[in-house]
Every structure is written in structure tokens, then in C-alpha cells.
Design a protein around this motif. Structure first.
Motif, mmCIF file in Angstrom:
data_model
loop_
_atom_site.group_PDB
_atom_site.id
_atom_site.type_symbol
_atom_site.label_atom_id
_atom_site.label_comp_id
_atom_site.label_asym_id
_atom_site.label_seq_id
_atom_site.Cartn_x
_atom_site.Cartn_y
_atom_site.Cartn_z
ATOM 1 N N LEU A 35 0.847 -1.214 0.009
ATOM 2 C CA LEU A 35 -0.107 0.203 0.078
ATOM 3 C C LEU A 35 1.046 1.206 0.054
ATOM 4 O O LEU A 35 0.697 2.174 -0.653
ATOM 5 C CB LEU A 35 -1.032 0.014 1.163
ATOM 6 C CG LEU A 35 -2.087 -0.816 0.951
ATOM 7 C CD1 LEU A 35 -2.764 -0.946 2.545
ATOM 8 C CD2 LEU A 35 -2.847 -0.779 -0.151
ATOM 9 N N LEU A 36 1.845 1.198 0.719
ATOM 10 C CA LEU A 36 2.943 2.392 0.716
ATOM 11 C C LEU A 36 3.460 2.618 -0.557
ATOM 12 O O LEU A 36 3.659 3.892 -1.225
ATOM 13 C CB LEU A 36 4.061 1.982 1.717
ATOM 14 C CG LEU A 36 3.781 2.208 3.122
ATOM 15 C CD1 LEU A 36 4.644 1.922 4.083
ATOM 16 C CD2 LEU A 36 3.098 3.600 3.368
ATOM 17 N N PHE A 37 3.980 1.378 -1.359
ATOM 18 C CA PHE A 37 4.270 1.565 -2.616
ATOM 19 C C PHE A 37 3.504 2.149 -3.579
ATOM 20 O O PHE A 37 3.645 2.738 -4.444
ATOM 21 C CB PHE A 37 4.745 0.171 -3.146
ATOM 22 C CG PHE A 37 6.269 -0.305 -3.222
ATOM 23 C CD1 PHE A 37 7.161 0.686 -3.880
ATOM 24 C CD2 PHE A 37 6.656 -0.884 -1.907
ATOM 25 C CE1 PHE A 37 8.576 0.143 -3.363
ATOM 26 C CE2 PHE A 37 8.133 -1.299 -2.070
ATOM 27 C CZ PHE A 37 9.011 -0.703 -2.707
ATOM 28 N N PHE A 38 2.112 1.743 -3.443
ATOM 29 C CA PHE A 38 1.192 2.343 -4.435
ATOM 30 C C PHE A 38 0.769 3.687 -3.850
ATOM 31 O O PHE A 38 0.344 4.349 -5.099
ATOM 32 C CB PHE A 38 -0.182 1.471 -4.221
ATOM 33 C CG PHE A 38 -1.331 1.768 -5.038
ATOM 34 C CD1 PHE A 38 -1.226 1.505 -6.204
ATOM 35 C CD2 PHE A 38 -2.528 2.495 -4.646
ATOM 36 C CE1 PHE A 38 -2.275 1.697 -7.085
ATOM 37 C CE2 PHE A 38 -3.387 2.626 -5.352
ATOM 38 C CZ PHE A 38 -3.455 2.463 -6.776
ATOM 39 N N ALA A 39 1.170 3.927 -2.872
ATOM 40 C CA ALA A 39 0.683 5.554 -2.514
ATOM 41 C C ALA A 39 1.932 6.355 -3.241
ATOM 42 O O ALA A 39 1.653 7.459 -3.507
ATOM 43 C CB ALA A 39 0.608 5.852 -0.812
ATOM 44 N N PHE A 40 3.111 5.844 -3.284
ATOM 45 C CA PHE A 40 4.504 6.342 -3.729
ATOM 46 C C PHE A 40 4.025 6.649 -5.239
ATOM 47 O O PHE A 40 4.392 7.529 -5.960
ATOM 48 C CB PHE A 40 5.352 5.718 -3.638
ATOM 49 C CG PHE A 40 6.657 6.256 -4.155
ATOM 50 C CD1 PHE A 40 7.330 7.234 -3.877
ATOM 51 C CD2 PHE A 40 7.184 5.604 -5.537
ATOM 52 C CE1 PHE A 40 8.528 7.629 -4.323
ATOM 53 C CE2 PHE A 40 8.070 5.872 -6.075
ATOM 54 C CZ PHE A 40 9.061 7.019 -5.457
ATOM 55 N N LEU A 41 3.484 5.521 -6.109
ATOM 56 C CA LEU A 41 3.169 5.413 -7.163
ATOM 57 C C LEU A 41 2.189 6.756 -7.542
ATOM 58 O O LEU A 41 2.429 7.420 -8.608
ATOM 59 C CB LEU A 41 2.594 4.181 -7.873
ATOM 60 C CG LEU A 41 3.540 3.156 -7.825
ATOM 61 C CD1 LEU A 41 3.009 1.770 -8.186
ATOM 62 C CD2 LEU A 41 4.853 3.377 -8.557
ATOM 63 N N LEU A 99 -5.614 -5.784 -6.824
ATOM 64 C CA LEU A 99 -5.465 -4.695 -7.897
ATOM 65 C C LEU A 99 -3.950 -4.039 -7.565
ATOM 66 O O LEU A 99 -3.382 -3.430 -8.473
ATOM 67 C CB LEU A 99 -6.652 -3.792 -7.792
ATOM 68 C CG LEU A 99 -6.390 -2.409 -8.757
ATOM 69 C CD1 LEU A 99 -6.349 -3.002 -10.008
ATOM 70 C CD2 LEU A 99 -7.937 -1.489 -8.408
ATOM 71 N N VAL A 100 -3.969 -3.632 -6.080
ATOM 72 C CA VAL A 100 -2.501 -2.863 -5.792
ATOM 73 C C VAL A 100 -1.412 -3.703 -6.455
ATOM 74 O O VAL A 100 -0.413 -3.162 -6.632
ATOM 75 C CB VAL A 100 -2.804 -2.679 -4.310
ATOM 76 C CG1 VAL A 100 -1.559 -2.127 -3.725
ATOM 77 C CG2 VAL A 100 -3.796 -1.545 -4.020
ATOM 78 N N LEU A 101 -1.556 -5.002 -5.859
ATOM 79 C CA LEU A 101 -0.604 -5.974 -6.223
ATOM 80 C C LEU A 101 0.077 -5.723 -7.689
ATOM 81 O O LEU A 101 1.170 -5.922 -8.147
ATOM 82 C CB LEU A 101 -0.653 -7.260 -5.649
ATOM 83 C CG LEU A 101 -0.715 -7.489 -4.393
ATOM 84 C CD1 LEU A 101 -1.334 -9.219 -3.976
ATOM 85 C CD2 LEU A 101 0.523 -7.253 -3.429
ATOM 86 N N TYR A 102 -1.271 -5.832 -8.775
ATOM 87 C CA TYR A 102 -0.912 -5.862 -9.925
ATOM 88 C C TYR A 102 -0.175 -4.569 -10.344
ATOM 89 O O TYR A 102 0.665 -4.580 -11.274
ATOM 90 C CB TYR A 102 -2.049 -6.135 -10.579
ATOM 91 C CG TYR A 102 -2.017 -6.247 -12.202
ATOM 92 C CD1 TYR A 102 -1.521 -7.333 -12.761
ATOM 93 C CD2 TYR A 102 -2.566 -5.169 -13.011
ATOM 94 C CE1 TYR A 102 -1.372 -7.283 -14.284
ATOM 95 C CE2 TYR A 102 -2.064 -5.244 -14.365
ATOM 96 C CZ TYR A 102 -1.692 -6.179 -15.125
ATOM 97 O OH TYR A 102 -1.552 -6.107 -16.256
ATOM 98 N N CYS A 103 -0.886 -3.506 -10.010
ATOM 99 C CA CYS A 103 -0.430 -2.251 -10.368
ATOM 100 C C CYS A 103 1.042 -2.015 -9.876
ATOM 101 O O CYS A 103 1.962 -1.301 -10.711
ATOM 102 C CB CYS A 103 -1.301 -1.104 -9.711
ATOM 103 S SG CYS A 103 -2.893 -1.069 -10.625
#
Length: 203
Positions: free
Chosen positions: A114-120, A155-159
């Protein structure tokens, strides 16, 4: 002295973040490290989910598919077909995996993603504006309320996997001056990350 300056007593985080992201090491290898971490998480998830061996192999070698479809770059329809097929295998694999229930370890692992996704989202906002990231966050919250947490995590994992792969690939292609070499490096990175994740999942 700290590598940032204060404005009215507050740390100027945006300037500090810009300095770090503009550093040559961050520009060339930061996304590769991110891809390694995501691959390690995927290895852990595949291990604890008891995924089939062919899926493990594919997650390790899927960057090589980019070399294959690059050979057909003059045939747009074939390029799109191979690209969609390659990404679909990853998406389907993540959809059928059994996500482990919440525990101290899983909460930690999910939080990293989730932190990686927020960074993206922050990265997108810095280049294309706040509208798309804001709409994405709103959509995710609505979907979380309607259909639960597991589809959102998938979805987050795939993105995370696809975006870090694309970003790292572009940086390496420029750095190594070779698309094929960049994909080989990413294949080694994915395999090494998955191996680390498998070891972690066995503990």
C-alpha cells in the motif's frame, strides 16, 4: 547539518524529496530496487499461497516476454496480442491466489504494498497533476466498501508489479543503452526477488 532546509520552522519535504529523486542513482536504480522488493513480496505470497510451480517460473521470467514482443514491433496487432497475453497471465494468477488472512506478518506485507502504491500515486501526481490520483483513491475506497479488501489488494499488487517493471525497464534501457539487456537484468532481479520471498515464506 541535515540535507534539507527549513521554512518557517518546518522541513521542506517536497524539496528534499525532489533532491533525492533527481539523484542519478535514484533515477537509474531506484525503480529497480522497488521492482526487487515487489518481486520478493510476490515470492512470499506465492509461497504462502501454495501456488503451482509454473506460476512461480512465470513470475520470474515474464520480463523476457518483452524481448519476444519487441521482435514484432513492426506488427502492431501481434505486439498488442503478446503484451495483453503476457499481462493477463500475471493478472489471472494474482486473482486466483489465496490471500492469507490478517496477521502481524500479512499486515506488514500488505502495508508495504500500500505504501508503494501511494508512492506511485505521488509520482503520477508530480508529473500529471492531482486529478487522476485523487480519483483513483476515491474509486479504491468505494470499491473497498462495496466488494471488500481482497480485490483491492489484488489490484494494488498488480499495479505495483506492472508500474515498477515499466519504470525500471525504461530507466535500465536508457542506462544500459539496450532494451534486451534491460529485460535480462529485470529477469534476474525478478528471479532473485522471488527466491528471497520464497525463503521468507518458508520461515
Amino acid at each position: 547539518m541535515f540535507p534539507f532546509k527549513a521554512a518557517r520552522g518546518n522541513i521542506n519535504f517536497s524539496e528534499y524529496f525532489h533532491k533525492i529523486s533527481a539523484h542519478p542513482i535514484s533515477k537509474d536504480w531506484g525503480w529497480v530496487i522497488a521492482f526487487l522488493i515487489i518481486s520478493a513480496f510476490n515470492g512470499w505470497l506465492l509461497k504462502v499461497s501454495s501456488a503451482y510451480f509454473p506460476i512461480l517460473i512465470y513470475f520470474a521470467v515474464f520480463p523476457l516476454a518483452a524481448i519476444i514482443y519487441s521482435r514484432f514491433s513492426k506488427k502492431t496487432w501481434l505486439l498488442v496480442l503478446i503484451l495483453v497475453f503476457s499481462r493477463s497471465i500475471l493478472a489471472i494468477s494474482l486473482c486466483i491466489l489465496h490471500l492469507p488472512d490478517f496477521s502481524h506478518i500479512t499486515i506488514f506485507m500488505y502495508s508495504i504494498n500500500l505504501l508503494f502504491f501511494a508512492f506511485l500515486l505521488i509520482d503520477v501526481a508530480s508529473t500529471r497533476g492531482i486529478v487522476v490520483p485523487a480519483l483513483t483513491v476515491i474509486l479504491i475506497i468505494l470499491l473497498w466498501i462495496i466488494i471488500g479488501w481482497q480485490p483491492i489488494i489484488r489490484l494494488v499488487l498488480y499495479c505495483n508489479l506492472i508500474v515498477t517493471f515499466n519504470k525500471a525497464g525504461r530507466r535500465l534501457k536508457k542506462y544500459l543503452n539496450s532494451f534486451d539487456a534491460a529485460m535480462v537484468v529485470l529477469t534476474g532481479t525478478a528471479a532473485f526477488g522471488l527466491a528471497l520471498g520464497l525463503i521468507l515464506g518458508s520461515l
